[in-house]
Design a protein around this motif. Structure first.
Motif, short mmCIF file in Angstrom:
data_model
loop_
_atom_site.label_atom_id
_atom_site.label_comp_id
_atom_site.label_asym_id
_atom_site.label_seq_id
_atom_site.Cartn_x
_atom_site.Cartn_y
_atom_site.Cartn_z
N PHE A 146 -5.55 3.42 -3.54
CA PHE A 146 -4.66 3.27 -2.33
C PHE A 146 -3.42 3.73 -2.43
CE2 PHE A 146 -2.22 0.51 0.94
CZ PHE A 146 -2.88 1.13 2.11
N HIS A 147 -2.61 4.52 -1.67
CA HIS A 147 -1.54 5.14 -1.82
C HIS A 147 -0.71 5.14 -0.41
CE1 HIS A 147 1.60 7.37 -3.65
NE2 HIS A 147 1.47 8.25 -3.22
N CYS A 148 -0.79 3.90 0.33
CA CYS A 148 -0.47 3.72 1.60
C CYS A 148 -1.15 4.31 2.94
CB CYS A 148 1.13 3.95 1.59
SG CYS A 148 2.07 2.63 0.61
N TYR A 149 -0.77 3.85 3.79
CA TYR A 149 -1.52 4.39 5.11
C TYR A 149 -1.02 5.99 5.40
CZ TYR A 149 -2.35 5.41 10.04
OH TYR A 149 -2.78 6.03 11.28
N ASN A 150 0.23 6.01 5.37
CA ASN A 150 0.65 7.50 5.52
C ASN A 150 1.92 7.70 4.37
OD1 ASN A 150 2.84 6.40 6.62
ND2 ASN A 150 2.49 6.95 8.91
N HIS A 151 2.64 8.77 4.48
CA HIS A 151 3.50 9.00 3.39
C HIS A 151 4.87 9.09 3.65
CE1 HIS A 151 4.67 10.76 -0.77
NE2 HIS A 151 3.79 10.07 -1.11
N ASP A 152 5.20 8.28 4.93
CA ASP A 152 6.54 8.13 5.29
C ASP A 152 7.63 7.23 4.44
OD1 ASP A 152 5.71 5.63 6.11
OD2 ASP A 152 5.97 5.66 8.26
N HIS A 153 6.78 6.70 3.40
CA HIS A 153 7.65 5.65 2.55
C HIS A 153 8.41 4.52 3.40
CE1 HIS A 153 8.89 9.44 -0.04
NE2 HIS A 153 7.50 9.28 0.09
N ARG A 154 7.79 4.28 4.60
CA ARG A 154 8.53 3.05 5.14
C ARG A 154 7.52 1.86 5.12
NH1 ARG A 154 9.81 6.41 10.90
NH2 ARG A 154 11.51 7.82 9.80
N PHE A 155 6.26 1.85 4.54
CA PHE A 155 5.25 0.93 4.62
C PHE A 155 5.83 -0.38 3.87
CE2 PHE A 155 0.29 0.21 4.08
CZ PHE A 155 0.70 -1.12 4.48
N ARG A 165 -1.12 -4.53 10.19
CA ARG A 165 -2.11 -3.62 11.09
C ARG A 165 -2.20 -2.13 10.28
NH1 ARG A 165 1.82 -2.87 15.21
NH2 ARG A 165 1.77 -5.04 15.45
N ARG A 166 -1.22 -1.67 9.78
CA ARG A 166 -1.85 -0.45 9.16
C ARG A 166 -2.86 -0.73 8.00
NH1 ARG A 166 3.61 3.39 7.62
NH2 ARG A 166 4.18 3.76 9.56
N LEU A 167 -2.69 -2.00 7.49
CA LEU A 167 -3.71 -2.23 6.42
C LEU A 167 -5.24 -2.37 6.76
CD1 LEU A 167 -3.82 -2.53 3.22
CD2 LEU A 167 -3.71 -4.83 3.67
N GLU A 168 -5.22 -2.79 8.14
CA GLU A 168 -6.44 -3.15 8.79
C GLU A 168 -6.90 -1.62 9.17
OE1 GLU A 168 -9.94 -4.43 10.69
OE2 GLU A 168 -8.45 -5.50 9.07
#
Length: 263
Positions: A146-155, A165-168
């Motif tokens: 897993f490399h986060c939901y998107n690559h906006d670096h804000r997670f 919510r993103r993890l879900e």
């Protein structure tokens, strides 16, 4: 928290060439202000924590009564007397790998010939619906991470509710590939992020042992896995400098490879 993560335009929306130019500029500034004989952590390798741990073990052994010295474990950490272990990882930051699978195949051919099974960390929101790359990697014995939901670096900087919510949203991917580990985008992390990730994952690759570059100077100063008090994640530090970081420093492929081999 890096200032750029507060801008309304996330990094992956900035043209790739402009991103590369900015990164080289920041890396160049850091390179001219950072590594000296007294810089901490030392770059490209810092073993401060390991040195202190070894000294503590030596002092503990010397202070123990002779009859009880056997209770101190000084065996090698790796099995069968091995001197070290190597883990090959790939961060798939964008959808490029899915659009250019012909360019991924030669890399996999090299790894297969060497008997290597690597770990691939995917940005879940970038994965097309009917792609075959992740399934093929899993079939051939590689690990999916897993490399986060998107690559906006804000997670790592979101509120707990938004993070969950993103993890879900990623749950179908995580369950399908039995994902056990993660690396955060750009190695960014917060205590809240690690705590929540610790509820779902077994290990984390979001620490470097030493780094001097666009994000400043930081590192955990150990090449060995460790745990943070109160967090169940096994932290496995990245101990070989990333290729993109070395290239951003102006090193040739040959020079970059030499640094990686020495580390």
């Amino acid at each position: 928290r890096p200032l750029y993560t507060r801008f309304p335009l996330p990094p992956h929306r900035v043209p790739r060439r402009l991103r590369a130019l900015v990164y080289r500029l920041l890396s160049s500034m850091a390179r001219h202000t950072a590594p000296t004989a007294f810089t901490f952590p030392a770059w490209p390798k810092d073993l401060s924590a390991d040195t202190l741990s070894l000294l503590r073990s030596m002092l503990t052994i010397d202070l123990l009564p002779k009859t009880n010295k056997s209770i101190v474990n000084i065996d090698p950490i790796w099995p069968e007397g091995k001197a070290y272990a190597v883990v090959f990882t790939h961060d798939v930051d964008s959808d490029w790998a899915f659009e250019h699978t012909d360019n991924v195949a030669p890399l996999l051919k090299i790894e297969t010939a060497a008997g290597v099974r690597s770990a691939w960390y995917f940005v879940v929101n970038n994965i097309p619906a009917h792609e075959l790359l992740t399934r093929g990697l899993q079939r051939d014995g590689h690990e999916i991470g897993f490399h986060c939901y998107n690559h906006d670096h804000r997670f790592p900087f979101l509120s707990e509710s938004r993070m969950r919510r993103r993890l879900e949203q990623c749950r179908p991917f995580l369950e399908r590939f039995q994902v056990a580990g993660l690396r955060s985008a750009n190695y960014l992390k917060t205590p809240r992020f690690l705590s929540i990730m610790g509820e779902r994952f077994e290990y984390d690759l979001s620490f470097r042992d030493s780094y001097h570059g666009a994000g400043g100077a930081h590192g955990c100063s150990t090449v060995f896995p460790f745990r943070i008090a109160g967090c169940p994640l096994l932290e496995i530090p990245t101990t070989v400098p990333d290729d993109y970081d070395l290239f951003a420093r102006g090193l040739s492929p040959e020079e970059a490879l030499k640094v990686q081999q020495e580390c």
